[in-house]
Enzyme design. Structure first.
Site, short mmCIF file in Angstrom:
data_model
loop_
_atom_site.label_atom_id
_atom_site.label_comp_id
_atom_site.label_asym_id
_atom_site.label_seq_id
_atom_site.Cartn_x
_atom_site.Cartn_y
_atom_site.Cartn_z
CG ASP A 20 -2.17 -0.87 0.99
OD1 ASP A 20 -2.37 -1.33 -0.16
OD2 ASP A 20 -2.93 -1.09 1.95
N GLY A 21 2.07 1.19 0.55
CA GLY A 21 2.96 2.34 0.49
C GLY A 21 3.31 2.71 -0.95
CG ASN B 93 -3.94 5.49 3.69
OD1 ASN B 93 -4.91 5.02 3.10
ND2 ASN B 93 -2.81 4.83 3.84
CD GLU B 94 -2.44 8.57 7.32
OE1 GLU B 94 -1.30 8.70 6.84
OE2 GLU B 94 -3.05 7.48 7.35
NE ARG C 287 -5.01 23.18 27.04
CZ ARG C 287 -6.31 23.53 27.12
NH1 ARG C 287 -7.25 22.60 27.10
NH2 ARG C 287 -6.64 24.81 27.20
CB THR D 219 -6.97 -0.62 7.40
OG1 THR D 219 -6.70 -0.08 6.11
CG2 THR D 219 -8.40 -1.15 7.44
CB ALA D 220 -3.28 3.41 7.17
CE1 TYR D 221 1.07 7.10 13.24
CE2 TYR D 221 -0.56 8.84 13.22
CZ TYR D 221 0.59 8.28 13.73
OH TYR D 221 1.25 8.91 14.76
CB ALA E 171 0.17 11.51 22.28
#
Length: 260
Positions: free
Chosen positions: A46-47, A121-122, A147, A160-162, A184
């Site tokens: 996919d990359g 993807n994103e 934050r 389905t990726a990151y 995070a």
């Protein structure tokens, strides 16, 4: 589809497979055209597929993509490397069903104007050096003050990726949605945000505003730009689409089970 090009992952196996595909399609009366192909054959995972779409980002209305997997993941790719004979035969003898998918669009707004970027993807606003404070709006209505390290907006394809690594939801193929997930996030007595994935219909616009972006990045697929000087990023589903040429039925659930 008479003209083809090849985009291959830069490893020995993929390059050898690419060379074999080029020879066999050429012998099958197709012509090779790097600049103006009808069909782009992707060799890798996919990359490599993301690289191929971005390579032809300005002519997506006239090309379709088909892939053969020599990598580890293949949600965009229908064939494995041991199916190369069928891959060649299908391209030479079948008419594909071309599935169109919308890209994500990020509009980066600053005093100097507006710049637009496309992602498959994103699209992420991310800061790995310091805590980022981001005001989040959905269609002009404030959702939260976030934050943390950043925020990720993914498409169905990117779920389905990151996004999955961030504990976002996996979205079924064919749904035109966006998903907003924290990177995070900080949660304690003084700071708190939604703290869960938010899935939105494709008609929405997600706006992220921040006063400090000196060390923030806009990340889209395999690329990143510095957001210095910008204070607003608006993300939506673009009217731009890319086409995947399917010669065989899509096995989304099989690919999903292979992921884990």
């Amino acid at each position: 589809m008479k003209k083809f090009s090849i985009v291959a992952k830069d490893d020995r196996e993929s390059l050898l497979v690419a060379k074999d595909i080029q020879r066999r399609l050429f012998n099958g009366a197709m012509s090779y055209s790097e600049k103006c192909p009808d069909l782009v054959c992707v060799v890798g995972g996919d990359g490599a597929f993301l690289t191929a779409v971005h390579k032809y980002i300005n002519q997506l209305d006239s090309v379709a993509f088909v892939g053969i997997n020599t990598g580890t993941l293949g949600f965009f790719i229908d064939y494995t490397v041991d199916q190369i004979d069928r891959f060649i035969d299908d391209i030479l003898n079948k008419e594909p069903e071309v599935e169109r998918r919308r890209l994500l669009q990020a509009d980066v707004i600053s005093e100097k104007g507006r710049r637009s970027y496309l992602g498959i993807n994103e699209i992420r606003v991310e800061n790995m050096l310091k805590t980022q404070t981001i005001e989040v709006f959905i269609n002009g209505e404030k959702l939260e003050t976030f934050r943390g390290s950043g925020l990720c907006v993914s498409s169905q394809a990117g779920s389905t990726a990151y996004n999955r690594a961030l504990k976002g939801a996996v979205i079924e193929r064919g749904l035109e949605v966006m998903q907003l997930v924290e990177v995070a996030g900080i949660h304690h007595a003084h700071y708190r945000s939604l703290g869960a994935p938010l899935v939105l219909s494709g008609s929405n616009t997600i706006v992220m505003k921040s006063d400090y972006v000196e060390t923030s990045l806009l990340c889209f697929d395999r690329y990143a730009i510095n957001l210095k000087g910008a204070d607003t990023v608006a993300v939506s589903l673009s009217d731009v689409t890319f086409g995947i040429a399917h010669y065989e039925p899509v096995q989304f659930m099989r690919n999903l089970s292979d992921l884990f």
